[in-house]
Write a protein that holds these residues in place. Structure first.
Motif, PDB file in Angstrom:
ATOM      1  N   ALA A   1       9.578   7.867  -4.153  1.00  0.00           N
ATOM      2  CA  ALA A   1      10.504   6.836  -3.677  1.00  0.00           C
ATOM      3  C   ALA A   1      10.719   5.754  -4.737  1.00  0.00           C
ATOM      4  N   GLU A   2       9.687   5.424  -5.493  1.00  0.00           N
ATOM      5  CA  GLU A   2       9.825   4.416  -6.560  1.00  0.00           C
ATOM      6  C   GLU A   2      10.566   4.987  -7.767  1.00  0.00           C
ATOM      7  N   GLN A   3      10.844   6.291  -7.734  1.00  0.00           N
ATOM      8  CA  GLN A   3      11.531   6.984  -8.830  1.00  0.00           C
ATOM      9  C   GLN A   3      10.866   6.737 -10.183  1.00  0.00           C
TER      10      GLN A   3
ATOM     11  N   GLY B   1       0.790  -1.237   0.000  1.00  0.00           N
ATOM     12  CA  GLY B   1       0.000   0.000   0.000  1.00  0.00           C
ATOM     13  C   GLY B   1       0.815   1.276   0.000  1.00  0.00           C
ATOM     14  N   MET B   2       2.065   1.199  -0.474  1.00  0.00           N
ATOM     15  CA  MET B   2       2.856   2.444  -0.541  1.00  0.00           C
ATOM     16  C   MET B   2       2.334   3.334  -1.662  1.00  0.00           C
ATOM     17  N   LEU B   3       2.259   4.627  -1.380  1.00  0.00           N
ATOM     18  CA  LEU B   3       1.853   5.616  -2.387  1.00  0.00           C
ATOM     19  C   LEU B   3       3.113   6.415  -2.670  1.00  0.00           C
TER      20      LEU B   3
ATOM     21  N   ILE C   1      14.312  -3.856  -0.436  1.00  0.00           N
ATOM     22  CA  ILE C   1      13.483  -3.963   0.776  1.00  0.00           C
ATOM     23  C   ILE C   1      12.643  -2.705   0.978  1.00  0.00           C
ATOM     24  N   TYR C   2      11.411  -2.911   1.409  1.00  0.00           N
ATOM     25  CA  TYR C   2      10.681  -1.792   2.005  1.00  0.00           C
ATOM     26  C   TYR C   2      10.051  -2.268   3.300  1.00  0.00           C
ATOM     27  N   ILE C   3       9.928  -1.314   4.214  1.00  0.00           N
ATOM     28  CA  ILE C   3       9.458  -1.607   5.575  1.00  0.00           C
ATOM     29  C   ILE C   3       8.314  -0.628   5.829  1.00  0.00           C
TER      30      ILE C   3
ATOM     31  N   GLY D   1       8.587  -6.031   2.450  1.00  0.00           N
ATOM     32  CA  GLY D   1       8.447  -6.545   1.086  1.00  0.00           C
ATOM     33  C   GLY D   1       9.620  -6.106   0.252  1.00  0.00           C
ATOM     34  N   ALA D   2       9.675  -6.485  -0.855  1.00  0.00           N
ATOM     35  CA  ALA D   2       9.091  -7.654  -1.476  1.00  0.00           C
ATOM     36  C   ALA D   2      10.087  -8.136  -2.512  1.00  0.00           C
ATOM     37  N   THR D   3      10.084  -9.436  -2.725  1.00  0.00           N
ATOM     38  CA  THR D   3      10.911  -9.979  -3.811  1.00  0.00           C
ATOM     39  C   THR D   3      10.285  -9.590  -5.144  1.00  0.00           C
TER      40      THR D   3
ATOM     41  N   PHE E   1       1.074 -11.530  -7.020  1.00  0.00           N
ATOM     42  CA  PHE E   1       1.571 -11.446  -8.401  1.00  0.00           C
ATOM     43  C   PHE E   1       1.257 -10.064  -8.964  1.00  0.00           C
ATOM     44  N   ARG E   2       2.330  -9.295  -9.244  1.00  0.00           N
ATOM     45  CA  ARG E   2       2.147  -7.968  -9.840  1.00  0.00           C
ATOM     46  C   ARG E   2       1.878  -8.136 -11.337  1.00  0.00           C
ATOM     47  N   PRO E   3       1.020  -7.310 -11.893  1.00  0.00           N
ATOM     48  CA  PRO E   3       0.797  -7.367 -13.351  1.00  0.00           C
ATOM     49  C   PRO E   3       1.815  -6.477 -14.076  1.00  0.00           C
TER      50      PRO E   3
ATOM     51  N   TYR F   1       1.432  -3.063 -12.535  1.00  0.00           N
ATOM     52  CA  TYR F   1       2.712  -3.536 -11.983  1.00  0.00           C
ATOM     53  C   TYR F   1       2.860  -3.173 -10.497  1.00  0.00           C
ATOM     54  N   ARG F   2       3.866  -2.370 -10.117  1.00  0.00           N
ATOM     55  CA  ARG F   2       4.123  -2.075  -8.699  1.00  0.00           C
ATOM     56  C   ARG F   2       3.208  -0.984  -8.163  1.00  0.00           C
ATOM     57  N   ASN F   3       2.351  -0.439  -9.029  1.00  0.00           N
ATOM     58  CA  ASN F   3       1.709   0.833  -8.667  1.00  0.00           C
ATOM     59  C   ASN F   3       0.179   0.792  -8.674  1.00  0.00           C
TER      60      ASN F   3
HETATM   61  N1  GLY Z   1       4.620  -1.536  -4.778  1.00  0.00           N
HETATM   62  C1  GLY Z   1       5.710  -2.282  -4.322  1.00  0.00           C
HETATM   63  C2  GLY Z   1       5.811  -3.611  -4.902  1.00  0.00           C
HETATM   64  O1  GLY Z   1       5.152  -3.920  -5.865  1.00  0.00           O
HETATM   65  O2  GLY Z   1       6.563  -4.417  -4.375  1.00  0.00           O
END
Ligand code: GLY
Length: 352
Positions: free
Chosen positions: A51-53, A45-47, A236-238, A249-251, A292-294, A318-320
């Motif tokens: 940080a994700e650049q 749930g990171m917004l 890593i994120y915490i 997370g996350a691999t 599973f990220r798309p 994907y991650r967002n």
């Molecule tokens: N939004 C972070 C991740 O997909 O791991």
């Protein structure tokens, strides 16, 4: 007949359903499992567009969506009376090697924090942390709590949520320009407009370039609630929650839909997390899980028109996905209603 039939009841499908329903549309959402039990439930749930650049148009989309979040959350909380767990915690990216400072673009200069100022951001960071970047506008939301609120909000607006219904086929008319119906485990479904919001599973229905990238995660419990910032570093994120849960997370793994947590996956997350925030070493492990990220090419979601006049796309986030839900809902609602969507939508349109 339903006006819009949404395939996929994750955060993206539900958010669009709610916005369309607020405009008076009759909306049905079908999900083959329980709504949100794909990537939404797994997400930290990171917004975090900073940080994700994120770069280019994706950064623009991400920042717009992050800035919409407070209004969007208010809307959902007004509809349901429930708290979504939105937290303007800021996100801190620690730096442990001098060379890392020069790896960030010049425009990050205002975000730099040196060692002497670290305690102002967060106490208890490892002595190895030399400083870092502080993104105070980035935030987080409790994705599982948000999911419950989205389901409740959708129901309050009479969105028809059909769980446990598998879509087998999206069937086109003979002319090839329009969709005629869906073949599902509950028979034939028809609607005025169709929307594909199936995330990592999109390829099972349509030949679109979306593939699963697995992420393993775990949570620990911090009885002292000592962590107040999201810590985001390579590998890593915490993410602390207000109730003392901390998510690690996350691999990122290209292993198809291979299920399960691996020893090395969890070990790596714990090692990386403890190296930055040593107090985690003595916290109890609460839960491990994976999702599973798309993934879509260039990490750009596929949004808007498809090859069919009455079918739209909202997939490949994907991650967002959590970050981009409010802006995706806004853009797709404008697009489906036939208004003038923001020109940025075109940047994410998929053409074969
Ligand atoms: N939004 C972070 C991740 O997909 O791991």
């Amino acid at each position: 007949m339903t006006d819009v039939l949404i395939i996929g009841g994750g955060i993206i499908g539900l958010s669009i359903a709610i916005d369309l329903a607020l405009y008076g549309a009759k909306v049905t959402v079908v999900d083959r499992q329980r709504c949100g039990h794909g990537a939404t439930w797994a997400a930290a749930g990171m917004l975090a567009p900073e940080a994700e650049q994120l770069s280019g148009k994706l950064a623009q989309l991400g920042r717009s969506s992050r800035d919409l979040y407070p209004y969007w959350i208010n809307k959902l909380e007004d509809l349901t009376g429930q708290d979504c767990g939105y937290w303007q915690s800021g996100i801190f990216t620690p730096i442990t090697q001098k060379e890392q400072f020069s790896q960030y673009p010049a425009q990050c200069i205002n975000q730099f924090v040196n060692k002497s100022a670290l305690a102002r951001i967060q106490e208890g960071l490892s002595k190895e942390v030399l400083g870092g970047l502080w993104f105070e506008d980035d935030a987080q939301v409790d994705s599982r709590r948000l999911l419950q609120v989205l389901i409740m909000a959708a129901r309050s607006l009479s969105v028809n949520l059909l769980e446990g219904v598998s879509v087998y086929d999206i069937v086109a008319h003979a002319d090839g320009n329009r969709i005629s119906h869906l073949e599902t485990s509950s028979g034939k479904f028809q609607a005025g407009h169709y929307l594909v919001a199936t995330g990592a599973w999109t390829r099972e229905l349509m030949p679109l370039p979306v593939s699963p990238h697995k992420g393993q995660m775990l949570s620990v419990f911090d009885p002292d609630r000592s962590l107040h910032r999201v810590i985001f570093a390579p590998g890593i994120y915490i993410v602390p929650r207000l109730d003392g849960t901390i998510i690690l997370g996350a691999t990122v793994e290209q292993v198809g839909f291979a299920p399960g947590n691996t020893a090395i996956g969890i070990q790596t997350l714990l090692t990386n997390a403890i190296a930055l925030y040593p107090a985690i070493a003595n916290m109890t492990i609460q839960e491990t899980w994976w999702g599973f990220r798309p993934y879509a090419p260039k990490e750009m979601p596929l949004l808007g028109a498809s090859n069919y006049e009455n079918l739209s796309l909202a997939t490949g986030h994907y991650r967002n996905g959590i970050l981009l839900a409010p802006i995706t809902a806004k853009l797709l609602t404008e697009h489906i209603r036939g208004g003038n969507p923001d020109p940025i939508l075109k940047e994410f349109s998929y053409s074969q």
